[in-house]
Design a protein around this motif. Sequence first.
Motif, PDB file in Angstrom:
ATOM      1  N   SER A  78       0.966  -1.181   0.084  1.00 36.44           N
ATOM      2  CA  SER A  78       0.109   0.141  -0.097  1.00 36.44           C
ATOM      3  C   SER A  78       0.799   1.248  -0.075  1.00 36.44           C
ATOM      4  O   SER A  78       0.378   2.367   0.382  1.00 36.44           O
ATOM      5  N   ALA A  79       2.182   1.229  -0.628  1.00 35.52           N
ATOM      6  CA  ALA A  79       2.942   2.360  -0.265  1.00 35.52           C
ATOM      7  C   ALA A  79       2.416   3.563  -1.207  1.00 35.52           C
ATOM      8  O   ALA A  79       2.567   4.670  -0.733  1.00 35.52           O
ATOM      9  N   LEU A  80       1.810   3.351  -2.151  1.00 46.92           N
ATOM     10  CA  LEU A  80       1.395   4.406  -3.016  1.00 46.92           C
ATOM     11  C   LEU A  80       0.326   5.070  -2.555  1.00 46.92           C
ATOM     12  O   LEU A  80       0.209   6.442  -2.446  1.00 46.92           O
ATOM     13  N   VAL A  81      -0.447   4.409  -1.638  1.00 47.97           N
ATOM     14  CA  VAL A  81      -1.629   5.167  -0.739  1.00 47.97           C
ATOM     15  C   VAL A  81      -1.141   5.799   0.534  1.00 47.97           C
ATOM     16  O   VAL A  81      -1.391   6.903   0.771  1.00 47.97           O
ATOM     17  N   PHE A  82      -0.200   5.081   1.110  1.00 43.65           N
ATOM     18  CA  PHE A  82       0.067   5.659   2.525  1.00 43.65           C
ATOM     19  C   PHE A  82       1.374   6.349   2.504  1.00 43.65           C
ATOM     20  O   PHE A  82       1.914   6.583   3.898  1.00 43.65           O
ATOM     21  N   ALA A  83       1.952   6.507   1.689  1.00 40.05           N
ATOM     22  CA  ALA A  83       3.402   7.083   1.689  1.00 40.05           C
ATOM     23  C   ALA A  83       3.416   8.570   2.111  1.00 40.05           C
ATOM     24  O   ALA A  83       4.502   9.375   1.723  1.00 40.05           O
ATOM     25  N   ALA A  84       2.392   9.303   2.300  1.00 42.78           N
ATOM     26  CA  ALA A  84       2.412  10.876   2.809  1.00 42.78           C
ATOM     27  C   ALA A  84       3.049  10.945   3.817  1.00 42.78           C
ATOM     28  O   ALA A  84       3.266  10.149   4.672  1.00 42.78           O
ATOM     29  N   CYS A  85       3.924  12.099   4.174  1.00 38.75           N
ATOM     30  CA  CYS A  85       4.731  12.348   5.296  1.00 38.75           C
ATOM     31  C   CYS A  85       3.871  12.781   6.517  1.00 38.75           C
ATOM     32  O   CYS A  85       3.103  13.521   6.403  1.00 38.75           O
ATOM     33  N   GLY A  86       4.501  12.344   7.599  1.00 41.25           N
ATOM     34  CA  GLY A  86       3.920  12.715   9.066  1.00 41.25           C
ATOM     35  C   GLY A  86       4.699  13.777   9.603  1.00 41.25           C
ATOM     36  O   GLY A  86       5.397  14.629   8.877  1.00 41.25           O
ATOM     37  N   SER A  87       4.661  13.771  10.863  1.00 40.87           N
ATOM     38  CA  SER A  87       5.241  15.111  11.680  1.00 40.87           C
ATOM     39  C   SER A  87       6.575  15.152  11.680  1.00 40.87           C
ATOM     40  O   SER A  87       7.471  14.244  11.636  1.00 40.87           O
ATOM     41  N   ASP A  88       7.082  16.223  11.935  1.00 37.09           N
ATOM     42  CA  ASP A  88       8.600  16.545  11.819  1.00 37.09           C
ATOM     43  C   ASP A  88       8.835  16.915  13.457  1.00 37.09           C
ATOM     44  O   ASP A  88       9.884  16.789  13.952  1.00 37.09           O
ATOM     45  N   ASP A  89       7.672  17.441  14.244  1.00 30.83           N
ATOM     46  CA  ASP A  89       7.968  17.256  15.643  1.00 30.83           C
ATOM     47  C   ASP A  89       9.060  18.100  16.039  1.00 30.83           C
ATOM     48  O   ASP A  89       9.443  17.341  17.335  1.00 30.83           O
ATOM     49  N   ASP A  90       9.149  19.248  15.701  1.00 33.78           N
ATOM     50  CA  ASP A  90      10.263  19.861  16.386  1.00 33.78           C
ATOM     51  C   ASP A  90      10.109  20.314  17.829  1.00 33.78           C
ATOM     52  O   ASP A  90      11.032  20.141  18.661  1.00 33.78           O
TER      53      ASP A  90
ATOM     54  N   ASP B 260      27.569  26.436  -6.632  1.00 32.15           N
ATOM     55  CA  ASP B 260      27.190  28.082  -6.977  1.00 32.15           C
ATOM     56  C   ASP B 260      25.771  28.250  -6.073  1.00 32.15           C
ATOM     57  O   ASP B 260      25.635  29.447  -5.744  1.00 32.15           O
ATOM     58  N   GLY B 261      24.991  27.327  -5.546  1.00 35.46           N
ATOM     59  CA  GLY B 261      23.967  27.518  -4.756  1.00 35.46           C
ATOM     60  C   GLY B 261      23.255  26.226  -4.532  1.00 35.46           C
ATOM     61  O   GLY B 261      23.441  25.107  -4.926  1.00 35.46           O
ATOM     62  N   VAL B 262      22.079  26.490  -3.733  1.00 35.99           N
ATOM     63  CA  VAL B 262      21.010  25.304  -3.537  1.00 35.99           C
ATOM     64  C   VAL B 262      19.917  25.718  -3.897  1.00 35.99           C
ATOM     65  O   VAL B 262      19.343  26.836  -3.665  1.00 35.99           O
ATOM     66  N   GLN B 263      19.330  24.613  -4.349  1.00 34.16           N
ATOM     67  CA  GLN B 263      17.708  24.726  -4.733  1.00 34.16           C
ATOM     68  C   GLN B 263      16.744  23.753  -3.954  1.00 34.16           C
ATOM     69  O   GLN B 263      17.319  22.546  -3.931  1.00 34.16           O
ATOM     70  N   ILE B 264      15.914  24.126  -3.295  1.00 33.43           N
ATOM     71  CA  ILE B 264      14.959  23.284  -2.464  1.00 33.43           C
ATOM     72  C   ILE B 264      13.720  23.193  -3.282  1.00 33.43           C
ATOM     73  O   ILE B 264      13.005  23.935  -3.361  1.00 33.43           O
ATOM     74  N   ASN B 265      13.723  21.935  -3.708  1.00 33.53           N
ATOM     75  CA  ASN B 265      12.341  21.568  -4.424  1.00 33.53           C
ATOM     76  C   ASN B 265      11.479  20.830  -3.160  1.00 33.53           C
ATOM     77  O   ASN B 265      11.847  19.895  -2.629  1.00 33.53           O
ATOM     78  N   PHE B 266      10.152  21.401  -3.292  1.00 38.14           N
ATOM     79  CA  PHE B 266       9.254  21.040  -2.181  1.00 38.14           C
ATOM     80  C   PHE B 266       8.428  19.629  -3.032  1.00 38.14           C
ATOM     81  O   PHE B 266       7.448  20.272  -3.935  1.00 38.14           O
ATOM     82  N   VAL B 267       8.931  18.665  -2.614  1.00 41.79           N
ATOM     83  CA  VAL B 267       7.996  17.576  -3.183  1.00 41.79           C
ATOM     84  C   VAL B 267       7.344  16.802  -2.154  1.00 41.79           C
ATOM     85  O   VAL B 267       7.957  16.074  -1.344  1.00 41.79           O
ATOM     86  N   THR B 268       6.065  16.797  -2.206  1.00 43.62           N
ATOM     87  CA  THR B 268       5.254  16.430  -0.986  1.00 43.62           C
ATOM     88  C   THR B 268       5.156  14.597  -1.071  1.00 43.62           C
ATOM     89  O   THR B 268       4.757  14.036  -0.011  1.00 43.62           O
ATOM     90  N   ASP B 269       5.497  14.226  -2.215  1.00 43.59           N
ATOM     91  CA  ASP B 269       5.083  12.798  -2.267  1.00 43.59           C
ATOM     92  C   ASP B 269       6.359  11.918  -2.108  1.00 43.59           C
ATOM     93  O   ASP B 269       7.587  12.381  -2.753  1.00 43.59           O
ATOM     94  N   THR B 270       6.491  11.088  -1.149  1.00 44.06           N
ATOM     95  CA  THR B 270       7.629  10.079  -0.922  1.00 44.06           C
ATOM     96  C   THR B 270       8.214   9.776  -2.430  1.00 44.06           C
ATOM     97  O   THR B 270       9.376   9.547  -2.599  1.00 44.06           O
ATOM     98  N   ASP B 271       7.486   8.976  -3.053  1.00 45.38           N
ATOM     99  CA  ASP B 271       7.718   8.385  -4.399  1.00 45.38           C
ATOM    100  C   ASP B 271       8.154   9.128  -5.220  1.00 45.38           C
ATOM    101  O   ASP B 271       9.333   9.131  -6.172  1.00 45.38           O
ATOM    102  N   ALA B 272       7.922  10.482  -5.256  1.00 45.27           N
ATOM    103  CA  ALA B 272       8.436  11.443  -6.135  1.00 45.27           C
ATOM    104  C   ALA B 272       9.679  12.093  -5.771  1.00 45.27           C
ATOM    105  O   ALA B 272      10.669  12.255  -6.568  1.00 45.27           O
TER     106      ALA B 272
END
Length: 629
Positions: free
Chosen positions: A17-29, A292-304
């Motif tokens: 069920s990885a494709l369904v449940f792979a959303a990310c949870g808490s970072d809990d700082d 030269d720099g850093v680019q942070i791509n915001f990719v919400t899906d684990t598979d992506a």
Amino acid sequence: MNTTRRSSKLLAVAAASALVFAACGSDDDSGDSGEGSEGTTETTEATEGTTDDTTGEGGEAAEGGDGGTLIWAHEQEPPDLHLDDPENNLSITSWIRSALIEGLYGISGSTEFYPELLDGEAALTENEDGSVTVDYTLREGLTWSDGDDLTADDVKFTFDIQTFADGEDEDGNPNYVYLNGDRSELEGITEFTVNSPTEFTITWGSFYAGWKNALDEVYPSHQYSDDPATAAAELNETLREWAAPDGSVIASSGSMVFDSWQKGVQMNLVRNDSYAGSNSPDAQNDGVAFVDGVQINFVTDTDAQINALKAGEAQIVMTQPQLAFEELASSEDFTVATSPGPVFEHWGLNLNNVHLAKSGVREGLAYAMDKSEVMAGLYTPLFGDTLPAEGLGNTYWLSNQSTYENHAGDAGYGAGDIEAAAAALEGAGYALNGDGVYEHPEDGVLSLRVGTTGGNRLREIQQELIQAQMSDAGIDIVIDNVEGAAYFGEVPFSADAIACSTSGGAEGNCDIWDITQFAWVGGPWPGGQTASYRAGGENNPYGFANDAFEARADECDATTDDTERAACYNELDTFVTTLAQGDDGLFMLPLTQKPSFYGYTDQLSQAGVAPDAQGAGPLTNAADFQFAS
């Protein structure tokens, strides 16, 4: 009981069920904020840029080429860059800021302080009146990215705005202008003297163990008003988008400079060519950054995220551990470089619950829990032998620290001892009913809800494993999650739940939650964890209140000898993870350190050490990353 079979079955379900449940949870700082923000994103290929021949004075280039843009695929986008805003205390924010702004001390990969803007360790002197004086010296030649000198006046400016109060609030407390969630390391300061452009002295009224946490970021005074009240208001506003009052970018002291932010897609940082180099013991390059720099791509899906790394559209990832990352962990083209760090996962117990108020019930849970099964099924496949197979048994000192003591393990907790669990429950007046569940003659069936950030499959399977363990011991556990970060504000840190915990059960709603599962983030100074256990504190959802603990905590923080202070913090932990100090203890069931999953692809010939801590992160050593030729 066949624990191996149970773990394998759950992991098989997760894979299916990885494709369904792979959303990310808490970072809990801090326990009350989490990851899992929704949105869309795009990924772009690494750009092969050009740069000058500078590799930094004294810097050693790895065997590879300079230039290029380092791309980090991350699942969460911060709402803004004001880390101390109550609405934003997420790790991603501090991780980004670690590349932009530095402080007096930094945090190394071994979770220790090192002099960052300083030319060496500050000198602490104990005075006859009980106060302590610390003499600091900044490194020579420090400059901001816009060319202005970074001096002791900038440090004093930062102190002034963080401690400036405009009268008092309705409760009679100082009404600080600058949003700063925890200023405990600043409140005891009685004097701040600038002695020269590079030298200054700070005096605390009494020794404070967390003094190296003070001024962990220093801001550029030349971009703000000379009036502290105005400057504090300006800083509160401008930090959100990292733009100074005149519209320019806030000057950097770190290896990167903020460049642009396309909300919902990516953030871009560029190399700071005025960077003075790193003082970190982890640094491989003590000059300006190779990339030269850093680019942070915001990719919400684990598979992506995984696909971006496999396709060469990103080179690094540092994020919540997910089962899907096992694919990367086993790849010859990817290096796992995770360090344990000060983040630990736990089951926290609501002491105002009618069942959990009984120490025998809490012991029953602690005995029944089998941490080794959780480790073998979920964490070892991702992190190998980085973490102890028996799990974690302390909340102040963690397993990779020399001062660590396994208090929970020494008490016999966490080993799946069903007989000991039964004895504890029966000693508390419970008996098995016809359904095989323990029941109390007055308080009813021992049924408890456990909640966490839903959508994080690793965490959900962790719950399911422990739920099955508790069932074997006659304890009914009901999983009651809330999707993503909403869990914190709606459940353990909701207004009604906190009102219950801070009032000793007299106010609010004490029935919102029973057991909570999340991670706390610590740092080099473990005394900060005490805020989660102090009576009446809003960081303490558990309802723990113990006068002896309070008094001992104050003594620990005031102990100047490092060895004695370490032992004192170990004693504090026994209040919360065992019953050694009284029947009101044992409300924390530490499970394991929970490192972020950090690694890089073979596009890089060299990568930076990524301290897994608040105030540090994957970009702490951004100057070290280098592309292969």
